[in-house]
Design a protein around this motif. Structure first.
Motif, short mmCIF file in Angstrom:
data_model
loop_
_atom_site.label_atom_id
_atom_site.label_comp_id
_atom_site.label_asym_id
_atom_site.label_seq_id
_atom_site.Cartn_x
_atom_site.Cartn_y
_atom_site.Cartn_z
N LEU A 275 0.72 -1.15 -0.04
CA LEU A 275 0.02 0.17 0.04
C LEU A 275 0.92 1.24 -0.09
N ARG A 276 1.28 1.71 -1.28
CA ARG A 276 2.14 2.83 -1.24
C ARG A 276 1.63 4.04 -1.32
N ASP A 277 0.62 4.32 -1.88
CA ASP A 277 -0.28 5.47 -1.41
C ASP A 277 -1.93 5.01 -1.57
N ALA A 278 -2.45 4.37 -0.41
CA ALA A 278 -3.84 3.86 -0.44
C ALA A 278 -4.61 4.31 0.89
N TRP A 279 -5.65 4.70 0.56
CA TRP A 279 -6.45 5.14 1.77
C TRP A 279 -7.81 4.47 1.78
N GLY A 280 -8.18 4.12 3.00
CA GLY A 280 -9.51 3.47 3.58
C GLY A 280 -9.84 2.43 2.66
N CYS A 281 -8.74 1.29 2.63
CA CYS A 281 -8.80 0.15 1.82
C CYS A 281 -8.75 -1.36 2.81
N THR A 282 -9.38 -2.29 2.39
CA THR A 282 -9.35 -3.21 3.18
C THR A 282 -8.64 -4.27 2.56
N VAL A 283 -7.64 -5.01 3.48
CA VAL A 283 -7.12 -6.26 3.25
C VAL A 283 -7.63 -7.37 4.04
N ASN A 305 -6.52 2.22 6.92
CA ASN A 305 -6.80 0.65 6.25
C ASN A 305 -6.77 -0.13 7.28
N ALA A 306 -7.66 -1.26 6.69
CA ALA A 306 -8.31 -2.44 7.61
C ALA A 306 -7.32 -3.74 7.02
N ILE A 307 -6.61 -4.43 7.91
CA ILE A 307 -5.88 -5.63 7.60
C ILE A 307 -6.32 -6.50 8.55
N THR A 308 -7.36 -7.28 8.09
CA THR A 308 -8.07 -8.37 9.17
C THR A 308 -8.41 -9.77 8.35
N GLY A 309 -8.36 -10.66 9.08
CA GLY A 309 -8.73 -12.13 8.80
C GLY A 309 -7.77 -12.84 7.80
N ASN A 310 -6.64 -12.32 7.75
CA ASN A 310 -5.44 -12.89 6.67
C ASN A 310 -4.65 -14.03 7.31
N SER A 311 -4.00 -14.81 6.55
CA SER A 311 -2.97 -15.74 7.12
C SER A 311 -1.78 -15.47 6.56
N PHE A 312 -0.62 -15.07 7.35
CA PHE A 312 0.58 -14.84 6.94
C PHE A 312 1.56 -16.05 7.40
N THR A 313 2.13 -16.94 6.36
CA THR A 313 2.68 -18.28 6.74
C THR A 313 3.59 -18.71 5.83
N ASN A 314 4.55 -19.57 6.21
CA ASN A 314 5.62 -20.01 5.46
C ASN A 314 5.16 -21.52 4.91
N SER A 315 6.16 -22.30 4.82
CA SER A 315 5.78 -23.70 4.01
C SER A 315 5.47 -24.79 5.15
#
Length: 408
Positions: A275-283, A305-315
């Motif tokens: 999000l280099r120049d982003a406003w009011g966005c949802t991830v 911005n809202a960052i919610t309900g994501n999974s950040f993972t490896n293998s």
């Protein structure tokens, strides 16, 4: 008469005149016609046989070598091939497109438009010295379906000021030197069910709004996956975006009100969402797996911005095993993972995410960041490459930070 290498015989057919209409209705315009390319000396001659009122141009199977662009200049027109057996080959080496869709008077009348031009079921290819595969300008309600576009010297498809309702569906855009699909100055855009592979970037949407990009497969790009600039009110959802040398999705230059949801964002050497120049966005509800430097980054030019309900993972595959090794011959071969980096951003929520098996912290905020809520996240096995005891959430000197109810 036009003789491609393989050709089905066909007849030139003109549809019968319309039945007489009641006096109370508008006068009927001349009927559109069906033109078969094999009945003409060249593809351009066949295209020129279409009246201004449009029609159907049928291009039978065969290899058609183009030394200059095929120009379509009529509205209400459909160009139909026989699948990849209809192959338009751009032999021009001066950077011209293979196919141009545009009003005939565009050079003298910048406001001139054509409505409802369609291209379907054919292949367009070029070379390193050729231009775009298909270039369209000022075409309203353009519709591209089942088109294979590959190995062109510039973009696969370039849409310029095709403002009203462009639709691109079930196309395959591969090995083009620049962008697979470049959308400039359009709105109410549908990009659905396409495949992109080994272009420079897969898709760029610039100076537009209401992009709906769903159900696409984006794989193996030399730079980035999806780049959106100066665009608002859009959704990128349900896409599989894998193995970019750069970043999967970039929002830049005054983006706002965009939802990035339910995508699989897998194996990118730079990162997942920037999000280099982003406003009011949802991830939300995305899966970020093997994102090397970051899963989501929020720059100092972005916020709210809202960052919610994501999974950040490896293998990780259970039983203390990772599917990929810690070292390999190439960067694409190693185990990796990235979390959320707030790099000076503000007014963001980071809630309800899972961070697992990451080499560094799950969540990092730089000192210039402010007004953050970090809540109800699960962080497991993060900081693998960090000194023992270093926290999996690091907010440094960021101000007005609420960090509560995280399981770590």
């Amino acid at each position: 008469m036009l003789r491609p290498s393989v050709l089905f015989s066909a007849l030139l057919v003109t549809l019968p005149a319309a039945a007489q209409t009641p006096a109370s209705t508008p006068a009927a315009v001349p009927n559109a016609v069906k033109v078969v390319a094999s009945d003409h000396a060249s593809l351009q001659a066949a295209a020129d046989a279409l009246p201004a009122t449009g029609g159907l141009l049928v291009i039978p199977p065969g290899n058609y070598e183009l030394k200059e662009p095929l120009r379509i200049k009529s509205a209400d027109t459909r160009i139909e091939g026989a699948g990849p057996a209809t192959h338009l080959i751009n032999k021009d080496e001066s950077g011209q497109p293979a196919v141009i869709l545009a009003p005939a008077d565009l050079k003298t009348n910048a406001k001139s438009k054509l409505w409802r031009v369609q291209v379907a079921n054919l292949r367009i290819s070029g070379s390193k010295k050729s231009g775009h595969g298909l270039y369209a300008e000022n075409i309203e309600e353009i519709y591209l379906e089942g088109v294979s576009i590959d190995h062109n010297g510039q973009d696969g498809i370039h849409l310029k000021n095709c403002y009203e309702d462009p639709r691109i569906t079930a196309c395959i855009l591969t090995y083009n030197a620049a962008v697979g699909l470049n959308i400039d100055g359009c709105h109410d855009i549908v990009v659905n069910g396409n495949q992109f592979e080994e272009n420079q970037d897969a898709l760029r949407c610039v100076d537009g709004f209401n992009l709906c990009m769903t159900g696409n497969n984006v794989d193996d790009h030399l730079r980035h996956g999806v780049v959106i600039e100066n665009t608002y009110g859009s959704v990128v959802s349900g896409n599989m975006i894998e193995e970019c040398n750069g970043t999967a999705i970039i929002l830049d230059r005054d983006c706002y009100g965009i939802a990035l949801s339910a995508n699989v964002i897998a194996h990118h050497l730079e990162g997942g969402v920037d999000l280099r120049d982003a406003w009011g966005c949802t991830v939300s509800a995305n899966n970020f797996v093997l994102a090397h430097k970051f899963g989501v980054r929020v720059s100092e030019k972005s916020g709210r911005n809202a960052i919610t309900g994501n999974s950040f993972t490896n293998s990780y595959i259970g039983e203390n095993k990772d599917k990929r090794p810690a070292t390999a011959k190439t960067a694409m071969g190693i185990d990796a993972g990235g979390g959320v980096v707030i790099d000076g951003g503000s007014d963001c929520t980071i809630t309800g995410n899972t961070f697992t098996g990451l080499p560094e912290e799950g969540i990092v905020a730089t000192d210039a960041s402010k007004r953050l809520i970090i809540s109800s996240n699960v962080l497991t096995d993060c900081g693998r490459k960090l000194p023992t005891g270093k926290p999996s959430i690091s907010t440094g000197k960021a101000t007005e930070v609420v960090e509560v109810n995280n399981l770590k």
